[in-house]
Write a protein that holds these residues in place. Structure first.
Motif, short mmCIF file in Angstrom:
data_model
loop_
_atom_site.label_atom_id
_atom_site.label_comp_id
_atom_site.label_asym_id
_atom_site.label_seq_id
_atom_site.Cartn_x
_atom_site.Cartn_y
_atom_site.Cartn_z
N MET A 119 38.26 59.17 -23.65
CA MET A 119 37.14 59.76 -24.38
C MET A 119 36.79 61.14 -23.80
SD MET A 119 36.62 57.53 -26.65
CE MET A 119 35.19 58.32 -27.35
N ASP A 120 36.81 61.28 -22.47
CA ASP A 120 36.55 62.58 -21.87
C ASP A 120 37.62 63.59 -22.26
OD1 ASP A 120 34.35 61.44 -20.67
OD2 ASP A 120 35.38 61.04 -18.77
N ALA A 121 38.86 63.14 -22.36
CA ALA A 121 39.94 64.04 -22.76
C ALA A 121 39.77 64.49 -24.21
CB ALA A 121 41.29 63.35 -22.57
N ILE A 122 39.30 63.59 -25.08
CA ILE A 122 39.06 63.98 -26.48
C ILE A 122 37.94 65.01 -26.56
CG2 ILE A 122 38.31 63.11 -28.72
CD1 ILE A 122 39.63 60.47 -28.02
N ASP A 123 36.88 64.83 -25.76
CA ASP A 123 35.81 65.84 -25.73
C ASP A 123 36.32 67.18 -25.23
OD1 ASP A 123 34.09 63.87 -26.60
OD2 ASP A 123 33.40 63.34 -24.58
N ILE A 131 43.11 63.06 -15.69
CA ILE A 131 44.55 62.84 -15.58
C ILE A 131 44.88 61.35 -15.56
CG2 ILE A 131 46.61 63.22 -14.18
CD1 ILE A 131 45.64 65.72 -15.50
N GLU A 132 44.21 60.61 -14.68
CA GLU A 132 44.45 59.17 -14.57
C GLU A 132 44.01 58.47 -15.86
OE1 GLU A 132 45.99 57.62 -12.25
OE2 GLU A 132 46.24 59.35 -10.92
N GLY A 133 44.90 57.65 -16.38
CA GLY A 133 44.61 56.93 -17.61
C GLY A 133 44.90 57.72 -18.87
N VAL A 134 45.34 58.96 -18.72
CA VAL A 134 45.65 59.80 -19.88
C VAL A 134 47.09 60.29 -19.83
CG1 VAL A 134 45.05 61.90 -21.14
CG2 VAL A 134 43.25 60.53 -20.09
N VAL A 135 47.48 60.85 -18.70
CA VAL A 135 48.82 61.43 -18.54
C VAL A 135 49.73 60.40 -17.89
CG1 VAL A 135 50.16 63.32 -17.58
CG2 VAL A 135 47.81 63.72 -18.34
N ALA A 176 47.85 58.69 -25.75
CA ALA A 176 46.90 57.72 -25.20
C ALA A 176 45.89 57.29 -26.25
CB ALA A 176 46.19 58.32 -23.98
N LEU A 177 45.46 58.22 -27.11
CA LEU A 177 44.50 57.88 -28.16
C LEU A 177 45.13 56.92 -29.16
CD1 LEU A 177 41.82 58.28 -29.66
CD2 LEU A 177 42.81 60.32 -30.71
N ARG A 198 45.16 51.47 -31.49
CA ARG A 198 45.90 50.29 -31.93
C ARG A 198 45.46 49.05 -31.16
NH1 ARG A 198 52.14 51.25 -32.05
NH2 ARG A 198 52.00 49.40 -33.37
N ARG A 199 44.98 49.23 -29.94
CA ARG A 199 44.47 48.09 -29.16
C ARG A 199 43.00 47.80 -29.44
NH1 ARG A 199 47.04 50.42 -23.59
NH2 ARG A 199 49.20 49.81 -23.95
N ARG A 200 42.38 48.61 -30.26
CA ARG A 200 40.97 48.47 -30.62
C ARG A 200 40.05 48.70 -29.43
NH1 ARG A 200 40.40 45.81 -35.44
NH2 ARG A 200 38.28 46.65 -35.37
N GLU A 201 40.54 49.39 -28.40
CA GLU A 201 39.69 49.75 -27.27
C GLU A 201 38.85 50.99 -27.62
OE1 GLU A 201 39.32 47.87 -24.90
OE2 GLU A 201 41.14 46.68 -24.65
N VAL A 202 39.36 51.82 -28.50
CA VAL A 202 38.62 52.96 -29.04
C VAL A 202 38.48 52.75 -30.54
CG1 VAL A 202 38.68 55.45 -29.45
CG2 VAL A 202 39.41 54.55 -27.24
N TYR A 203 37.29 52.92 -31.06
CA TYR A 203 37.07 52.73 -32.49
C TYR A 203 36.49 54.01 -33.08
CZ TYR A 203 32.16 51.88 -31.20
OH TYR A 203 30.89 52.00 -30.70
N VAL A 204 36.39 54.04 -34.40
CA VAL A 204 35.95 55.24 -35.13
C VAL A 204 34.65 54.92 -35.85
CG1 VAL A 204 36.57 56.98 -36.83
CG2 VAL A 204 38.35 55.95 -35.40
N GLN A 205 33.69 55.78 -35.68
CA GLN A 205 32.39 55.59 -36.32
C GLN A 205 32.52 55.75 -37.83
OE1 GLN A 205 29.79 54.74 -34.48
NE2 GLN A 205 28.35 54.58 -36.18
#
Length: 563
Positions: free
Chosen positions: A134-138, A161-165, A193-194, A199-206
């Protein structure tokens, strides 16, 4: 209606985003693969060539490479270049070339598409483990207006970097000398990563429907009344008890197979080898003879009723079940009479179901309804929810009219998908790599009495496991489904595990057993325990040879609302 349409549009944008990210990776991999196939020429006799090169170098140490080594190699410089290309085509080199292709195609073409899509979507996350994404998307949103010539992020910018790259991308993202993060490869890592998080439903869309907050899929009182919901599913609250029951069922099934192999009562099923691996051989079933009274029954039906028009069948079904009453308008009021609305609904449903089209239906027959009137009914009454309710009504009426003595009870279903051709102008049309053409995929759940319990539209590239489970959970009919049969496209370990939640038995196909038999490879597959070896050896034929995939204490039971 506006909210529903907005959710559909947001779902379409999210699907387009996921497909674009996948397309970037897939095209880069295919291009690199084509280049390598075109460049690489398999050099035969490499061992002999190496021996000749070594001998020439040892025997003539004072000569140049051109004078000593080149003449000793068959083919000279050409063979050496082919050897060099083959040796340099390592996994790391291939990955670097793929990253190079990804960067080129993204920076020159896809980057200008993905920016507006990301700006139109609002991403949310309830899981702290995916906070870096989420921070990377911002970060990408803040730099959306920065010129593309700005190669690196600012030195004062905090770049997650961690969790993204991924580790394979670290060298390409972070500059070795300055330690600054390069924008283009980092954006690719964020998009990958997004995609995985969506696809894992860990991030959703408003505002989305399909990609909405997964916590909203749970009942509102799930935490306070967890025991009630588990009791409705006939499942225990303790995960250890659930796993113990599942293991006992699997062990009992393997024991029955083992006994059948020993006694020879498996009907021809045996364990053989194929390509050096255990292979469960299942014989094909012989075609059953046609019942003697079936031909006479068909002839009698034809004599009594003849050929019945499909529209008459639809009309009689509506008369018996009153399913047109379930079609409610999305408008604020209704002015059509019940009789007029029912007639127009049947005409519209017949036009859509037979692919005749509303225009052709309005010009066919003497029903007295114009194309504009039929299209009005199509737009205000034909919705997904109304169609689902009507289908459930017809299925339940069919099940109620069945005589269990002749038809049995609807306790098992078979599920599979079928491709239907459609015009390229249709927004739902997709290219299917397997069938080699454009169309849409419909996934069906049909009981053994040939009654379609549930149908749904699915993507051509999506897995059938999710569609299979959705049909079992959301069919909404009175059918008490206890088992489901599917082919290899719908069979997976994840699907088998999720079947246990609603209490449905997953019947894995023979092909799945052939690929992953429950026997150890070091045991002789064709050998079955002899009678003289005792019951202990026979009982151990399959049970102890099954490797344990995960210990009991490693089972994770995560509370959904807290993620």
């Amino acid at each position: 209606m506006c909210w529903t349409r907005q959710a559909e549009l947001v779902d379409g944008l999210v699907g387009l985003l996921i497909d674009l990210i996948h397309r970037i990776n897939a095209r880069a991999e295919r291009r690199v693969e084509r280049e390598l196939v075109g460049e690489l020429t398999k050099v035969r006799g490499k061992r002999g060539i190496y021996v000749k090169m070594i001998k020439a170098a040892i025997e003539r140490p004072d000569d140049t490479v051109r004078e000593a080594v080149y003449p000793a190699v068959p083919g000279g410089v050409g063979t050496l270049k082919s050897l060099a290309r083959e040796l340099m085509a390592t996994e790391r080199a291939v990955s670097e070339r793929i990253r190079y292709q990804l960067r080129g195609s993204y920076s020159h073409h896809y980057r200008r598409m993905l920016g507006p899509i990301l700006a139109a979507l609002e991403f949310k996350c309830n899981n702290t483990a995916y906070r870096p994404v989420m921070d990377a998307i911002d970060l990408l949103s803040r730099y959306a207006g920065v010129a593309a010539t700005e190669r690196y992020y600012a030195e004062t910018e905090r770049v997650p970097i961690e969790g993204v790259v991924q580790w394979a991308w670290r060298d390409a993202v972070v500059d070795a000398e300055s330690g600054r993060v390069e924008r283009i490869p980092y954006e690719l890592c964020v998009l990958i990563a997004l995609r995985e998080a969506l696809r894992r439903r860990e991030v959703y869309v408003q505002g989305a429907g399909r990609w909405r907050d997964p916590d909203k899929d749970l009942p509102g009182d799930f935490e306070t009344n967890r025991d009630v919901h588990y009791a409705a599913l006939s499942q225990p609250l303790d995960a250890t008890e659930f796993i113990a029951d599942l293991k006992s069922r699997l062990t009992a099934g393997l024991d029955r197979l083992n006994t059948g192999l020993v006694e020879g009562t498996t009907g021809g099923v045996k364990i053989t080898t194929r390509k050096g691996k255990p292979w469960v051989s299942v014989p094909k079933l012989d075609k059953l003879p046609e019942p003697k009274n079936l031909t006479a029954l068909k002839a009698e039906v034809q004599r009594r009723w003849g050929t019945i028009d499909l529209l008459d069948i639809l009309k009689n079904t509506a008369f018996i079940t009153d399913f047109p009453d379930l079609f409610t308008s999305v408008a604020t009021r209704e002015v059509l009479s019940k009789e007029t609305l029912s007639k127009r609904l049947l005409l519209v449903l017949f036009a859509l179901g037979t692919n005749m089209g509303i225009r052709q239906m309005s010009a066919t027959g003497e029903h007295g309804h114009t194309e504009a009137e039929l299209r009005h009914v199509r737009q205000t009454f034909i919705t997904r929810e109304n169609l689902r309710a009507a289908i459930v009504s017809v299925v339940n009426a069919t099940l109620e009219a069945r005589d269990p003595k002749w038809w049995g009870k609807a306790t098992s279903t078979a599920s599979d998908s079928k491709r239907f051709a459609s015009w390229d102008s249709n927004l739902m049309t997709e290219f299917h790599a397997r069938y080699g053409g454009y169309g849409v995929m419909i996934y069906w759940h049909v009981d053994k009495g040939r009654l379609c319990v549930y149908s749904q539209l699915k993507s051509c590239s999506s897995s059938e496991v999710a569609a299979m489970i959705e049909g079992l959970l959301r069919h909404g009919t009175d059918a008490d489904i206890e088992a489901n049969y599917t082919d290899t496209h719908g069979a997976s370990l994840v699907g088998f595990c999720l079947h246990r939640g609603p209490g449905v038995q997953a019947a894995a196909p023979a092909e799945e057993h052939r690929r992953d038999p429950a026997v150890r490879a070091d045991r002789e597959p064709g050998r079955v325990a002899e009678a003289g070896e005792g019951p202990e050896a026979a009982a151990d034929r399959l049970g102890s040879d099954r490797p344990q995939l995960r210990s009991d204490h490693q089972v994770r039971d995560r509370a959904p609302p807290s993620h």
